[in-house]
Design a protein around this motif. Structure first.
Motif, short mmCIF file in Angstrom:
data_model
loop_
_atom_site.label_atom_id
_atom_site.label_comp_id
_atom_site.label_asym_id
_atom_site.label_seq_id
_atom_site.Cartn_x
_atom_site.Cartn_y
_atom_site.Cartn_z
N TRP A 416 49.10 64.40 -50.98
CA TRP A 416 49.56 63.48 -49.94
C TRP A 416 49.75 62.08 -50.53
O TRP A 416 50.71 61.38 -50.20
N GLU A 418 50.63 61.44 -53.45
CA GLU A 418 51.80 61.51 -54.33
C GLU A 418 53.06 61.99 -53.61
O GLU A 418 54.05 62.35 -54.26
N ARG A 419 53.05 62.00 -52.28
CA ARG A 419 54.10 62.67 -51.52
C ARG A 419 55.48 62.05 -51.71
O ARG A 419 56.49 62.70 -51.40
N THR A 420 55.57 60.80 -52.19
CA THR A 420 56.89 60.20 -52.42
C THR A 420 57.61 60.87 -53.59
O THR A 420 58.82 60.70 -53.74
N ARG A 421 56.88 61.59 -54.41
CA ARG A 421 57.49 62.35 -55.50
C ARG A 421 57.77 63.76 -55.00
O ARG A 421 56.88 64.43 -54.45
N SER A 425 55.46 66.71 -52.76
CA SER A 425 55.77 67.14 -51.40
C SER A 425 56.15 68.62 -51.37
O SER A 425 55.82 69.34 -50.43
N GLY A 472 57.82 62.30 -47.99
CA GLY A 472 57.91 61.05 -48.74
C GLY A 472 59.12 60.22 -48.41
O GLY A 472 59.24 59.09 -48.90
N ARG A 473 60.02 60.73 -47.56
CA ARG A 473 61.26 60.01 -47.25
C ARG A 473 61.44 59.77 -45.77
O ARG A 473 62.52 59.37 -45.33
N ARG A 476 55.92 57.42 -41.91
CA ARG A 476 54.58 57.94 -42.19
C ARG A 476 54.05 58.77 -41.03
O ARG A 476 53.40 59.79 -41.22
#
Length: 706
Positions: A416, A418-421, A425, A472-473, A476
C-alpha cells in the motif's frame, strides 16, 4: 520498487521505541491504556482494544457447547486439579498410573483453573480462550512495531478469523499454548533485532519461549527454530562473534527452560512416578524422539494406531496413507483447505513481494528481517506438514495461522505504501484476486452452506482487484475503499466458517472447523485416533461430519459437572468396544456412575479399563481415579499383567470395565483386538471374575473372583 522507510526513525530502531515516549508529557497509566502512545492517531488504541474485545466475545460465545472437548486431556486436567503429583507429571488420573502422551505444560493452566473454580467445561476451556486473545495481542504488537497499526490490526483480524484458530483456541489440546509461545518467540527475536548491538535479553526470552513450547508439544516447537536463528545470525546489527554468543545464551536458556522437567522425569525412580504414556520403555526421551518425533515424520510410530504412509505410502508427493496424501498441495486439499488455507496463497505472494520491495535494504533492515522471520516460520512449518508421513490431524494447521496472518498484514502495508508504482498495485490486486478465487473454490466444497456467499466473494474480490490496480492513480479515498472491499472479500469466507465453528460444540480426538464437509470428520469426527485410508470413515463410508453429542443433548455450564447422571460427554458408547473408546470419553449412565462411586474412596483406583479415552469418560463422570490400561491407544505396556494382578491382590482396584476399544482389547471386550498388555489383562479378568451388566456397561468386581 524501493524499501519502505519507517516514519521518524532509522531502520534499526522502530518508530515505537519506548525511549521516544519517556518524559513528563507521557500520559498516566489509565490514560495511556486507552489513549496509547503519545504519537498514535486517536483511533489506534481503541481499535486495538476493540479487536481484543471482539475476539474475546467471539471465542467465549457458546463456549460450553463443547463440554469436556477432548476427554483425554480433560481427565488429566481433572487429575491435576486433585493431585499436585499428577499436575507435575501430566498424569491421566490422580493416582498416577500413566501420563498423557505429551509433556504437561499445556495442562497446567487448565488444571490451575480447575483447582480455583472446580471441574467444568468453562473452567477447562477459558484458559484456551485467553491464550487465543493473547496470541492476537502479541501478533498485533509484533507487526505494528515496524509496519504500523493498520498492518497489526489486519494481522490480528486474520488470525482471529482463521477457522482452525477459532476451533483450537476454544479446545483443550496443546496446540493453543504452542501457537501462543511460537508467536512470542518470533516477537522476541524481532525485538532483539531492533537494538543497535542486538538484544541478548530478548533473544534469551525467545529461548525460554522455545523451551516451554517444547514442554507443550515436544519437537514441533523446534520447527521454526532454524529459520529464526539463521535470520538473527545474518541480520542482527552486531559483530559476528557477539551474534554467536547471544545465540549460544539463547540456546542455553532453551535447554534450561525445557530441560528441567525432562531431567526430573528421567532421574525420578520409575517405581514412584507414573508410566510415561506413549512410550514403550517408560522413557520420556523415547517418547520425544520416537512416537512424538521422528515417527511423525517417517510414519514409523511404535505403539501408534497406525503409521502414516508406511512403505510406499505417504512418501513423496501424492501418496496416500492413513493420514491423507502428502505433497506440496496437502494444505489445500479437501480435508485441510477449509481449515487454514483461505489466505495462504495471498500470504505466499505477499512474502515474495515484501522481499522484492526490501531487496536493496541494508543487511540489518528490520522490515526485511520481519519478512524473513515470519516467512521462514511459515515455509518451514508448511514444508514439514506437507510431507510428514506419520500422524497428522487437520487441527495441527493452527500453527500456520499466526505466520500467514503476519505476512498478510505486513505485505499489505508495504505494498500500500508503494501503491503509486504499478508493480506494487498489481501485486496487491493479484493477492486480492487469488484470495477471492480460492475462497470461491473452498466454498464450493460445502455447497449447501451459504451458497450465495460464494458468488458474492468472487464478485467483490474482482471489483476490489480492479480498483487496487488503479489505487496509485485515483483519489486516496477510492483506493482505501477498494482495499477495504478486498479485505472484506478475503475475510468473508473464513468468517463464515468461523461463525459455524463457534456455533457448534466439538468433542473427541479428531476435530475440524467449519461446516460439515469442510474437513475430515466435520465437527466432531467419525474416527478415533486413526484416520481411515483415503479419508474414508469406518466401514468404508464417506465422512458424515456429524457431531458426537451427549445422550441428553445437554451441555454443562459454569459450575456444572459434565458426565453426571446421563450427561456423560462423548458418544463412544459404554460397552461396544470398536473405535468409540479411542475417539472420545465414554458416555456414562447414572447406574454405572452410582456403582463406581460405591466405596470408591477405599480404593486407589475406582476402576480400570483399556484405553485412556474410555477411562476418561468414567473418571470425569465420577471424579475418581480410573486406571487407563495401555494409555491412549491401549498399546502401551503399562501395566503389565503381573503388575495388574499385584494391584488386584492388594485390593487397590475395585472394578474392571469392559469394552475399552483400544488396540489392547478386541471389540466388545474380547481378547483378539491388538497389541500391548490390555488383551492379556482383559483375558485374565474374564477368566477370573464374573461379568455384570450395569446399564450399558460391563463391570467385573475385582474383589470377588469366581
Amino acid at each position: 520498487m524501493t524499501a519502505p522507510t519507517p516514519p521518524a526513525a532509522p531502520a534499526a530502531v522502530p518508530p515505537a521505541s519506548p525511549a521516544a515516549h519517556a518524559g513528563p508529557r507521557a500520559p498516566g497509566r489509565p490514560a495511556r491504556l486507552w489513549r496509547g502512545r503519545p504519537d498514535d492517531a486517536p483511533w489506534v488504541r481503541p481499535a486495538f482494544l476493540g479487536l481484543l474485545a471482539v475476539t474475546t466475545a467471539l471465542y467465549l460465545w457458546n463456549l460450553t457447547a463443547s463440554g469436556y472437548a477432548n476427554s483425554f486431556y480433560s481427565a488429566a486436567v481433572q487429575a491435576g486439579g486433585e493431585s499436585w503429583k499428577a499436575f507435575f507429571f501430566g498424569s491421566l488420573d490422580a493416582a498416577n498410573a500413566i501420563t498423557v502422551d505429551k509433556p504437561p505444560a499445556a495442562l497446567w493452566p487448565m488444571a490451575l483453573s480447575v483447582r480455583l473454580f472446580g471441574l467444568g467445561s468453562w473452567q477447562i476451556l477459558l484458559p484456551e480462550v485467553l491464550m487465543g486473545v493473547g496470541t492476537v495481542a502479541v501478533l498485533y504488537a509484533a507487526v505494528r512495531r515496524r509496519f504500523g497499526a493498520g498492518a497489526g490490526l489486519i494481522a490480528g483480524t486474520v488470525l482471529a478469523l482463521t477457522p482452525v484458530a477459532a476451533l483450537m483456541f476454544r479446545f483443550n489440546n496443546p496446540d493453543a499454548l504452542l501457537a501462543l509461545l511460537m508467536t512470542v518467540a518470533a516477537y522476541a527475536v524481532l525485538r532483539a533485532l531492533e537494538r543497535a548491538e542486538g538484544s541478548t535479553k530478548w533473544l534469551v526470552a525467545a529461548g525460554v519461549a522455545f523451551g516451554f513450547a517444547f514442554l507443550t508439544k515436544t519437537l514441533q516447537a523446534f520447527l521454526i527454530l532454524p529459520p529464526l536463528a539463521l535470520v538473527y545470525a545474518v541480520c542482527a546489527p552486531s559483530q559476528p562473534l557477539r551474534r554467536l554468543g547471544q545465540l549460544g545464551l539463547a540456546g542455553l536458556a532453551l535447554v534450561v527452560s525445557g530441560g528441567w522437567w525432562v531431567a526430573l522425569v528421567e532421574l525420578w525412580p520409575a517405581a514412584s512416578r507414573p508410566y510415561v504414556g506413549g512410550s514403550q520403555n517408560n522413557s520420556f526421551l523415547e517418547l520425544t524422539f520416537g512416537y512424538n518425533g521422528l515417527g511423525r515424520l517417517n510414519g514409523d510410530e511404535v505403539g501408534s494406531v497406525g503409521g502414516g504412509g508406511g512403505p510406499g505410502g505417504g512418501q513423496g508427493g501424492g501418496q496416500g496413507g492413513r493420514w491423507g496424501e502428502t505433497g506440496l498441495l496437502r494444505m489445500f486439499d479437501d480435508s485441510i483447505g477449509g481449515q487454514v488455507s483461505w489466505l495462504l496463497p495471498a500470504a505466499l505472494l505477499l512474502l515474495a513481494a515484501g522481499l522484492v520491495v526490501t531487496r536493496r535494504a541494508p543487511r540489518t533492515d528490520t522490515a526485511r528481517a520481519a519478512f524473513l522471520v515470519w516467512g521462514g516460520a511459515l515455509l518451514m512449518t508448511l514444508g514439514v506438514f506437507s510431507f510428514m508421513a506419520g500422524i497428522f490431524h487437520e487441527y495441527y494447521t493452527v500453527a500456520l495461522a499466526p505466520y500467514l496472518a503476519a505476512l498478510v498484514g505486513m505485505g499489505a502495508a508495504v505494498l500500500w505504501e508503494e501503491r503509486t508504482r504499478f508493480p506494487a498495485s498489481a501485486a496487491l490486486a493479484a493477492a486480492v484476486g487469488v484470495t477471492a478465487w480460492w475462497a470461491w473454490t473452498l466454498l464450493g466444497r460445502t455447497p449447501d452452506h451459504l451458497p450465495w456467499l460464494r458468488r458474492a466473494v468472487l464478485v467483490a474480490g474482482a471489483v476490489a482487484a480492479l480498483g487496487l490496480l488503479a489505487a496509485g492513480r485515483v483519489d486516496r479515498r477510492l483506493g482505501l475503499a477498494a482495499a477495504g472491499l478486498g479485505l472484506a472479500a478475503g475475510l468473508a469466507g473464513p468468517f463464515a466458517y468461523t461463525l459455524e465453528t463457534l456455533s457448534t460444540g466439538h468433542q473427541g480426538s479428531i476435530v475440524t472447523a467449519g461446516p460439515s464437509g469442510a474437513g475430515f470428520g466435520g465437527r466432531g469426527g467419525p474416527g478415533g485416533g486413526m484416520r481411515p485410508p483415503n479419508g474414508q470413515a469406518p466401514n468404508g463410508q464417506a465422512p458424515t461430519g456429524r457431531q458426537m453429542q451427549p445422550p441428553t443433548g445437554r451441555m454443562p455450564g459454569f459450575g456444572e459437572r459434565p458426565g453426571r447422571g446421563g450427561d456423560g460427554m462423548g458418544g463412544g458408547g459404554t460397552g461396544g468396544g470398536g473405535m468409540g473408546g479411542l475417539l472420545n470419553g465414554t458416555a456414562v449412565g447414572a447406574e454405572a456412575r452410582a456403582k463406581l462411586l460405591q466405596d470408591a474412596d477405599a480404593y486407589t483406583w475406582a476402576a480400570a479399563t483399556v484405553g485412556a479415552q474410555n477411562a476418561a469418560g468414567y473418571q470425569l463422570a465420577t471424579e475418581k481415579p480410573v486406571m487407563a490400561i495401555g494409555g491412549f491407544n491401549g498399546s502401551d505396556p503399562s501395566p503389565t499383567l503381573a503388575q495388574f494382578q499385584q494391584h488386584v491382590a492388594e485390593g487397590r482396584i475395585h472394578y474392571f470395565l469392559g469394552g475399552g476399544g483400544g488396540r489392547g482389547e478386541g471389540a466388545g471386550g474380547g481378547t483378539g483386538g491388538g497389541m500391548g498388555g490390555g488383551s492379556e489383562i482383559t483375558a485374565w479378568v474374564q477368566e477370573t471374575f464374573t461379568a455384570t451388566t450395569v446399564g450399558d456397561a460391563t463391570f467385573y468386581d475385582l474383589t470377588a473372583p469366581k
